[in-house]
Design a protein around this motif. Structure first.
Motif, mmCIF file in Angstrom:
data_model
loop_
_atom_site.group_PDB
_atom_site.id
_atom_site.type_symbol
_atom_site.label_atom_id
_atom_site.label_comp_id
_atom_site.label_asym_id
_atom_site.label_seq_id
_atom_site.Cartn_x
_atom_site.Cartn_y
_atom_site.Cartn_z
ATOM 1 N N CYS A 92 27.374 103.503 15.117
ATOM 2 C CA CYS A 92 27.536 103.902 13.732
ATOM 3 C C CYS A 92 26.608 105.089 13.485
ATOM 4 C CB CYS A 92 27.165 102.709 12.853
ATOM 5 S SG CYS A 92 27.145 103.021 11.101
ATOM 6 N N ALA A 93 27.076 106.065 12.725
ATOM 7 C CA ALA A 93 26.272 107.241 12.426
ATOM 8 C C ALA A 93 26.337 107.539 10.935
ATOM 9 C CB ALA A 93 26.776 108.442 13.224
ATOM 10 N N ALA A 94 25.261 108.152 10.432
ATOM 11 C CA ALA A 94 25.202 108.463 9.005
ATOM 12 C C ALA A 94 24.362 109.711 8.776
ATOM 13 C CB ALA A 94 24.615 107.284 8.226
ATOM 14 N N ASP A 95 24.335 110.134 7.519
ATOM 15 C CA ASP A 95 23.591 111.330 7.111
ATOM 16 C C ASP A 95 24.155 112.561 7.825
ATOM 17 O OD1 ASP A 95 20.067 112.288 6.847
ATOM 18 O OD2 ASP A 95 21.852 112.891 5.745
ATOM 19 N N PHE A 96 25.409 112.838 7.539
ATOM 20 C CA PHE A 96 26.103 113.976 8.129
ATOM 21 C C PHE A 96 25.575 115.277 7.556
ATOM 22 C CE2 PHE A 96 29.367 116.140 10.277
ATOM 23 C CZ PHE A 96 30.016 117.018 9.411
ATOM 24 N N ARG A 97 25.207 116.198 8.450
ATOM 25 C CA ARG A 97 24.652 117.489 8.029
ATOM 26 C C ARG A 97 25.527 118.654 8.474
ATOM 27 N NH1 ARG A 97 19.081 116.896 6.950
ATOM 28 N NH2 ARG A 97 18.764 114.749 6.219
ATOM 29 N N GLY A 98 26.682 118.365 9.077
ATOM 30 C CA GLY A 98 27.509 119.423 9.625
ATOM 31 C C GLY A 98 28.466 120.028 8.618
ATOM 32 N N LEU A 99 29.339 120.881 9.112
ATOM 33 C CA LEU A 99 30.315 121.552 8.272
ATOM 34 C C LEU A 99 31.496 120.638 7.994
ATOM 35 C CD1 LEU A 99 30.383 125.047 10.030
ATOM 36 C CD2 LEU A 99 29.150 124.407 7.954
ATOM 37 N N MET A 100 32.090 120.788 6.820
ATOM 38 C CA MET A 100 33.274 120.016 6.488
ATOM 39 C C MET A 100 34.342 120.289 7.537
ATOM 40 S SD MET A 100 35.471 119.990 2.959
ATOM 41 C CE MET A 100 34.074 119.365 2.053
ATOM 42 N N GLY A 101 34.952 119.217 8.005
ATOM 43 C CA GLY A 101 35.957 119.356 9.052
ATOM 44 C C GLY A 101 35.430 119.005 10.426
ATOM 45 N N SER A 102 34.120 118.848 10.542
ATOM 46 C CA SER A 102 33.519 118.525 11.832
ATOM 47 C C SER A 102 32.888 117.137 11.823
ATOM 48 C CB SER A 102 32.477 119.569 12.216
ATOM 49 O OG SER A 102 31.389 119.561 11.305
ATOM 50 N N GLU A 103 33.436 116.262 11.000
ATOM 51 C CA GLU A 103 32.837 114.933 10.831
ATOM 52 C C GLU A 103 32.926 114.075 12.084
ATOM 53 O OE1 GLU A 103 34.906 116.351 8.748
ATOM 54 O OE2 GLU A 103 33.937 116.434 6.787
ATOM 55 N N LEU A 104 33.735 114.463 13.061
ATOM 56 C CA LEU A 104 33.822 113.715 14.314
ATOM 57 C C LEU A 104 32.948 114.315 15.413
ATOM 58 C CD1 LEU A 104 37.621 112.792 14.452
ATOM 59 C CD2 LEU A 104 35.697 111.416 13.657
ATOM 60 N N HIS A 105 32.086 115.212 15.038
ATOM 61 C CA HIS A 105 31.153 115.809 15.989
ATOM 62 C C HIS A 105 29.809 115.097 15.862
ATOM 63 C CE1 HIS A 105 33.498 119.880 16.179
ATOM 64 N NE2 HIS A 105 34.239 118.837 16.489
ATOM 65 N N ALA A 106 29.344 114.538 16.973
ATOM 66 C CA ALA A 106 28.112 113.756 16.946
ATOM 67 C C ALA A 106 26.904 114.578 16.520
ATOM 68 C CB ALA A 106 27.871 113.135 18.328
ATOM 69 N N SER A 107 26.913 115.853 16.840
ATOM 70 C CA SER A 107 25.755 116.697 16.551
ATOM 71 C C SER A 107 25.492 116.852 15.059
ATOM 72 C CB SER A 107 25.943 118.077 17.183
ATOM 73 O OG SER A 107 27.107 118.703 16.659
ATOM 74 N N GLY A 108 26.473 116.525 14.241
ATOM 75 C CA GLY A 108 26.303 116.685 12.798
ATOM 76 C C GLY A 108 25.588 115.535 12.106
ATOM 77 N N TYR A 109 25.337 114.458 12.839
ATOM 78 C CA TYR A 109 24.741 113.270 12.236
ATOM 79 C C TYR A 109 23.276 113.138 12.587
ATOM 80 C CZ TYR A 109 29.455 111.842 11.018
ATOM 81 O OH TYR A 109 30.713 111.793 10.475
ATOM 82 N N LYS A 110 22.522 112.701 11.612
ATOM 83 C CA LYS A 110 21.079 112.589 11.786
ATOM 84 C C LYS A 110 20.656 111.182 12.208
ATOM 85 C CE LYS A 110 16.801 113.288 9.126
ATOM 86 N NZ LYS A 110 16.413 111.875 9.066
ATOM 87 N N ASP A 111 21.321 110.168 11.687
ATOM 88 C CA ASP A 111 20.876 108.795 11.903
ATOM 89 C C ASP A 111 21.918 107.990 12.682
ATOM 90 O OD1 ASP A 111 19.693 109.079 8.600
ATOM 91 O OD2 ASP A 111 18.446 109.069 10.403
ATOM 92 N N TRP A 112 21.417 107.144 13.582
ATOM 93 C CA TRP A 112 22.289 106.375 14.469
ATOM 94 C C TRP A 112 21.845 104.919 14.554
ATOM 95 C CZ3 TRP A 112 26.534 108.529 16.852
ATOM 96 C CH2 TRP A 112 26.654 109.923 16.745
#
Length: 121
Positions: A92-112
């Protein structure tokens, strides 16, 4: 920092179903489910924004459903028609910091979360 605790993994036969849950310490804007099999990169399975907008991995759309209960700070993943290739550790991942449309990219999430194992045989 959002703390995440997953549950619901286990072993199931091909064609079976599993439901995963993730309890968050807060109510993040976007949350997602990712998976990682041994020797492979972590990949996005599904994501859902606080407003309910969802994203799915193409190969899993139709077999999985992501949802969230904002009142309970809980994220869910319902998986059906499971295949042996779905075997992986699911995170589970949360606190997405990436660009809209890239929500399936792991690099965009801060917390795991710590992950929950799903094994399909």
């Amino acid at each position: 920092h959002v703390q995440l605790v997953e549950s619901g993994g286990g072993s199931v036969q091909a064609g079976g179903s599993l439901s995963l849950s993730c309890v968050a310490s807060g109510n993040p804007t976007c949350m997602g489910w990712f998976r990682q099999a041994p020797g492979k990169e972590r990949e996005g399975v599904a994501a859902v924004a606080r407003d309910g907008r969802t994203s799915y991995k193409d190969s899993m759309e139709g077999r999985v459903s992501i949802s969230r209960d904002n009142a309970k700070n809980t994220l869910y993943l319902q998986m059906n028609m499971l295949k042996p290739e779905d075997t992986a550790m699911y995170y589970c991942a949360a606190d997405f910091r990436g660009l809209m449309g890239s929500e399936l990219h792991a690099s965009g999430y801060k917390d795991w979360g710590q992950g929950t194992q799903v094994t399909v045989s």
